[in-house]
Design an enzyme around this catalytic site. Structure first.
Site, short mmCIF file in Angstrom:
data_model
loop_
_atom_site.label_atom_id
_atom_site.label_comp_id
_atom_site.label_asym_id
_atom_site.label_seq_id
_atom_site.Cartn_x
_atom_site.Cartn_y
_atom_site.Cartn_z
N TRP A 181 19.99 -16.19 11.29
CA TRP A 181 19.29 -15.18 12.08
C TRP A 181 17.77 -15.33 12.05
O TRP A 181 17.06 -14.62 12.74
CB TRP A 181 19.68 -13.77 11.59
N LYS A 182 17.27 -16.19 11.17
CA LYS A 182 15.82 -16.36 11.03
C LYS A 182 15.17 -14.99 10.79
O LYS A 182 15.77 -14.15 10.14
CB LYS A 182 15.26 -17.09 12.26
N GLU A 242 12.02 -25.41 10.08
CA GLU A 242 10.90 -24.46 10.15
C GLU A 242 10.23 -24.31 8.78
O GLU A 242 9.02 -24.15 8.69
CB GLU A 242 11.41 -23.11 10.69
N GLU A 289 20.16 -31.23 12.13
CA GLU A 289 19.53 -30.46 13.21
C GLU A 289 18.34 -31.24 13.76
O GLU A 289 17.25 -31.20 13.18
CB GLU A 289 19.03 -29.12 12.68
N GLY A 315 21.28 -20.64 15.64
CA GLY A 315 20.18 -19.68 15.61
C GLY A 315 20.35 -18.66 16.74
O GLY A 315 21.13 -17.71 16.64
N GLY A 316 19.64 -18.89 17.83
CA GLY A 316 19.56 -17.91 18.93
C GLY A 316 20.90 -17.36 19.38
O GLY A 316 21.06 -16.15 19.57
#
Ligand code: PGA
Length: 262
Positions: free
Chosen positions: A11-12, A106, A176, A243-244
């Protein structure tokens, strides 16, 4: 060799406790009775871990809740002390955390994490019996410059330095490609399969063919309900780090469903 696919929602920096509750209630109600042949993992921000632990382990015994594992998005390589803003592996254990994402691109790009830091975090996580989701991947410039294999070899070799074969068996690798993360550009299934097969060959070189055959390698980077089936059909792809598209319960569920359909 059958490897159970693992689908993890990263979910970051999204979803505090109340949004976490909304997501989980909705996801559990949709998932009920589906019995998906996959391991399902959710990695919320640290502050939402208590809520997630509560929802999955205390209050919902009948609802397939235990089928979902909890992950953290990062951990400290230190035990305790003067490390402002950091969270230790033992703190994570208190909230039923089983997995921890380590070395996400990230973290590497924005927070300067090196292969050495990532290696220290992986070893610290294993000390506490947490299962690392160890992220690797090349940038577009590296791929276009013919550096794909060199980059992956360095990340894998240095990231796993002094990690035992036994500890490796509790590690998941997430390949990734950086250029595919959050961009809507997915690696083609050929590109992804080629990279995954290469990573598996690196593990074979380091640990032998048995460990290589057993380790799960997730793909991550713009995985969506409409590309999950094709990617997951590749022989060396064992699930996804999302993620998104994992911010919405229906979309996360469709990825898992499409990615595990026979
Ligand atoms: P994305 O992110 O699915 O939004 O591309 C993947 C990740 O960063 O793990």
């Amino acid at each position: 060799m059958s490897r159970k696919p693992i689908f993890a929602a990263n979910w970051k920096m999204n979803k505090g406790a109340s949004e976490t509750e909304d997501f989980v209630k909705s996801f559990l109600s949709k998932q009920q009775g589906l019995n998906l042949p996959a391991e399902i993992v959710i990695a919320p921000p640290f502050v939402s871990l208590p809520k997630l632990a509560d929802l999955l382990h205390d209050s919902n015994p009948g609802q397939n809740a235990h089928a979902i594992q909890i992950a953290a998005q990062n951990c400290s390589q230190y035990d305790s002390g003067a490390y402002t803003g950091e969270i230790s592996v033992l703190m994570l254990r208190e909230f039923f955390v089983h997995y921890v994402i380590i070395g996400h691109s990230e973290r590497r790009a924005i927070y300067g994490e090196t292969d050495a830091t990532i290696n220290a975090k992986i070893r610290k996580a294993r000390e506490a019996n947490l299962k690392p989701i160890f992220c690797i991947g090349e940038t577009l410039a590296e791929r276009e410059g013919g550096m794909l294999e060199t980059v992956l070899r360095t990340q894998v070799t240095d990231g796993l330095k002094d990690v035992s074969e036994k500890d490796l068996s509790d590690i998941v690798i997430a390949y990734e490609p950086v250029w595919a993360i959050g961009t809507g550009v997915t690696a083609t299934s050929e590109q992804a399969q080629e990279a995954h097969a290469f990573v598996r060959s690196l593990i074979a070189d380091l640990y032998g063919s048995d460990s290589a055959a057993k380790i799960r390698i997730q793909y991550g980077g713009s995985v969506k309900p409409n590309n999950a089936a094709e990617l997951m059909a590749c022989p060396d792809i064992d699930g996804a780090l999302i993620g998104g598209a994992a911010l919405d319960p229906q979309s996360f569920l469709e990825i898992i469903r499409n990615g595990t359909a026979e």
